[in-house]
Motif scaffolding. Sequence first.
Motif, PDB file in Angstrom:
ATOM      1  N   MET A 277       0.825  -1.216   0.000  1.00  0.00           N
ATOM      2  CA  MET A 277       0.000   0.000   0.000  1.00  0.00           C
ATOM      3  C   MET A 277       0.857   1.263   0.000  1.00  0.00           C
ATOM      4  O   MET A 277       0.505   2.264  -0.612  1.00  0.00           O
ATOM      5  CB  MET A 277      -0.933  -0.010   1.221  1.00  0.00           C
ATOM      6  N   ALA A 278       1.996   1.199   0.700  1.00  0.00           N
ATOM      7  CA  ALA A 278       2.907   2.358   0.686  1.00  0.00           C
ATOM      8  C   ALA A 278       3.472   2.582  -0.713  1.00  0.00           C
ATOM      9  O   ALA A 278       3.600   3.728  -1.184  1.00  0.00           O
ATOM     10  CB  ALA A 278       4.025   2.140   1.691  1.00  0.00           C
ATOM     11  N   ILE A 279       3.829   1.452  -1.373  1.00  0.00           N
ATOM     12  CA  ILE A 279       4.337   1.584  -2.744  1.00  0.00           C
ATOM     13  C   ILE A 279       3.261   2.165  -3.646  1.00  0.00           C
ATOM     14  O   ILE A 279       3.522   3.039  -4.490  1.00  0.00           O
ATOM     15  CB  ILE A 279       4.807   0.206  -3.265  1.00  0.00           C
ATOM     16  N   GLY A 280       2.025   1.716  -3.500  1.00  0.00           N
ATOM     17  CA  GLY A 280       0.933   2.245  -4.317  1.00  0.00           C
ATOM     18  C   GLY A 280       0.734   3.725  -4.096  1.00  0.00           C
ATOM     19  O   GLY A 280       0.481   4.478  -5.044  1.00  0.00           O
ATOM     20  N   ALA A 281       0.828   4.151  -2.829  1.00  0.00           N
ATOM     21  CA  ALA A 281       0.686   5.579  -2.547  1.00  0.00           C
ATOM     22  C   ALA A 281       1.802   6.378  -3.214  1.00  0.00           C
ATOM     23  O   ALA A 281       1.594   7.476  -3.735  1.00  0.00           O
ATOM     24  CB  ALA A 281       0.693   5.802  -1.037  1.00  0.00           C
ATOM     25  N   GLY A 282       3.023   5.815  -3.238  1.00  0.00           N
ATOM     26  CA  GLY A 282       4.134   6.494  -3.895  1.00  0.00           C
ATOM     27  C   GLY A 282       3.912   6.600  -5.400  1.00  0.00           C
ATOM     28  O   GLY A 282       4.221   7.635  -6.016  1.00  0.00           O
ATOM     29  N   LEU A 283       3.380   5.546  -6.017  1.00  0.00           N
ATOM     30  CA  LEU A 283       3.103   5.593  -7.460  1.00  0.00           C
ATOM     31  C   LEU A 283       2.059   6.643  -7.794  1.00  0.00           C
ATOM     32  O   LEU A 283       2.153   7.337  -8.819  1.00  0.00           O
ATOM     33  CB  LEU A 283       2.640   4.206  -7.941  1.00  0.00           C
ATOM     34  N   ILE A 284       1.046   6.761  -6.929  1.00  0.00           N
ATOM     35  CA  ILE A 284       0.017   7.779  -7.180  1.00  0.00           C
ATOM     36  C   ILE A 284       0.630   9.168  -7.091  1.00  0.00           C
ATOM     37  O   ILE A 284       0.320  10.072  -7.891  1.00  0.00           O
ATOM     38  CB  ILE A 284      -1.129   7.609  -6.164  1.00  0.00           C
ATOM     39  N   ALA A 285       1.537   9.367  -6.134  1.00  0.00           N
ATOM     40  CA  ALA A 285       2.174  10.686  -5.999  1.00  0.00           C
ATOM     41  C   ALA A 285       3.034  10.999  -7.231  1.00  0.00           C
ATOM     42  O   ALA A 285       3.068  12.141  -7.700  1.00  0.00           O
ATOM     43  CB  ALA A 285       3.018  10.713  -4.726  1.00  0.00           C
ATOM     44  N   LEU A 286       3.726   9.977  -7.770  1.00  0.00           N
ATOM     45  CA  LEU A 286       4.590  10.216  -8.927  1.00  0.00           C
ATOM     46  C   LEU A 286       3.812  10.331 -10.231  1.00  0.00           C
ATOM     47  O   LEU A 286       4.353  10.766 -11.258  1.00  0.00           O
ATOM     48  CB  LEU A 286       5.608   9.064  -9.047  1.00  0.00           C
TER      49      LEU A 286
ATOM     50  N   ALA B 200       0.306   2.707 -11.525  1.00  0.00           N
ATOM     51  CA  ALA B 200      -0.370   2.727 -10.219  1.00  0.00           C
ATOM     52  C   ALA B 200      -1.717   2.027 -10.283  1.00  0.00           C
ATOM     53  O   ALA B 200      -2.095   1.278  -9.367  1.00  0.00           O
ATOM     54  CB  ALA B 200      -0.549   4.173  -9.739  1.00  0.00           C
ATOM     55  N   VAL B 201      -2.458   2.249 -11.405  1.00  0.00           N
ATOM     56  CA  VAL B 201      -3.761   1.593 -11.553  1.00  0.00           C
ATOM     57  C   VAL B 201      -3.595   0.075 -11.615  1.00  0.00           C
ATOM     58  O   VAL B 201      -4.296  -0.685 -10.949  1.00  0.00           O
ATOM     59  CB  VAL B 201      -4.484   2.117 -12.804  1.00  0.00           C
TER      60      VAL B 201
END
Length: 426
Positions: free
Chosen positions: A1-10, A21-22
């Motif tokens: 989930m942390a990695i997913g949050a980072g992808l959304i930010a990038l 991210a999707v």
Amino acid sequence: MAIGAGLIALAVASPVLGLVAVVYHAGLVIIATRDLALLPGRSGYVVKRMVPEPFSLGEPEGVTIEVENPAAAGLWARIADHAPGGLRPAPRELPGRFDERGVVKLGYRTYSPRRGAYTFGPVDLQVWRDEGWWRRQVRVPLPREVAVFPNVVAIKRIQLSLRRGLRAMAGMRRARPPGASTAFAGLRDYVRGDDMRRVSWTATARRDRPVMVEVEAERGQQVIIALDCGRLMTAPAGDLDKLDHAVNAALMLAWVAQAYGDRVGMMTFDDDVTGFIKPERGAAQLRRITEALYAIRPQYVEPDFGHAMTHLALRVGRRSMVVMLTDVQDPEASRELVAHALRLAARHLVLVVAMSDPAVLNARDAPIDTTSRAYEWAAAEEFVASRRESFELLRRGGVLGLDVVAGKLSPALVERYLELKERALL
């Protein structure tokens, strides 16, 4: 989930990272959904609770929880039983694992410091897979009413000892005074100091070693248990209060006396006589006594020894052994008890039983290393000495006494009864 949050930010910097991210989050949803689907549903669990019937006052006992669900085979589990807090369950959470049949069986300990009725609630169950992402929690309703009775576990232990021919105090042998009527009780090996006139020469020749004939006092006596339920019996003595210690001792004495062929009765009193069970034999009598002991409660009133012993003298005409379970203090405070016990002893064999508080004895016996400890020691020693003086007054008047630490009351009382029985004093 942390990695997913980072992808959304990038994804703000690059649309490609947004697509990544999707896809990443879709994969997480698929994995989590699959992991959840591999856990059994909320239905299908069969839960059983095995408890002592009944629970025994002041006795550590076990409760077992068994959960069965074939779909949960190999899964990890954690069980929490909603046991009454008054039974002091420990531990409250039980980790385990379902076996290949889908069964997990776990247990915990209880300790019952109070008599009465208690209610168990539901059982909570958590189930999860090795390295799984989810834990499924299930609550299974499993209400059950239980009761804490006087200590029946101790009765079963002494019952086994009597069946094996054992005694609670090692080394004690049957004896009788001259002229006492006796009955054959069995054979045993010779022990140094035995009377050679009791050698069974026939059995000795057969076994090729000295064999003694054992005799015992005549059966068929009466034992009356008089239980003080007044204010002083509410005092704590260890984990239980004094009345509960007395209840356990009364039940054990009733069972042993009945096993030795004596009729057993019971009287309970505070400032009035609250119950009387006339002396009888048999299992039905023991049930009546057990139910009466289960129901009694202490009252914050001063006991009326005069009324209680007068009632006893009027109801019991035949010479009996009267066991008075009460509390003994200094001679002034125990003046009424001493006076009426001496009067009752003119016709009956009276045994006054009192419990010493372990805390008082510890205060008397612990090292004196401070000024406050010196005052504490002096108070404890004065209290113990005043009790000894009261027991001495009873002894001079022909009343037997037993003063024992509360936690050792039951075996000490049984031993005293057996000693008196063997000396044919009943």
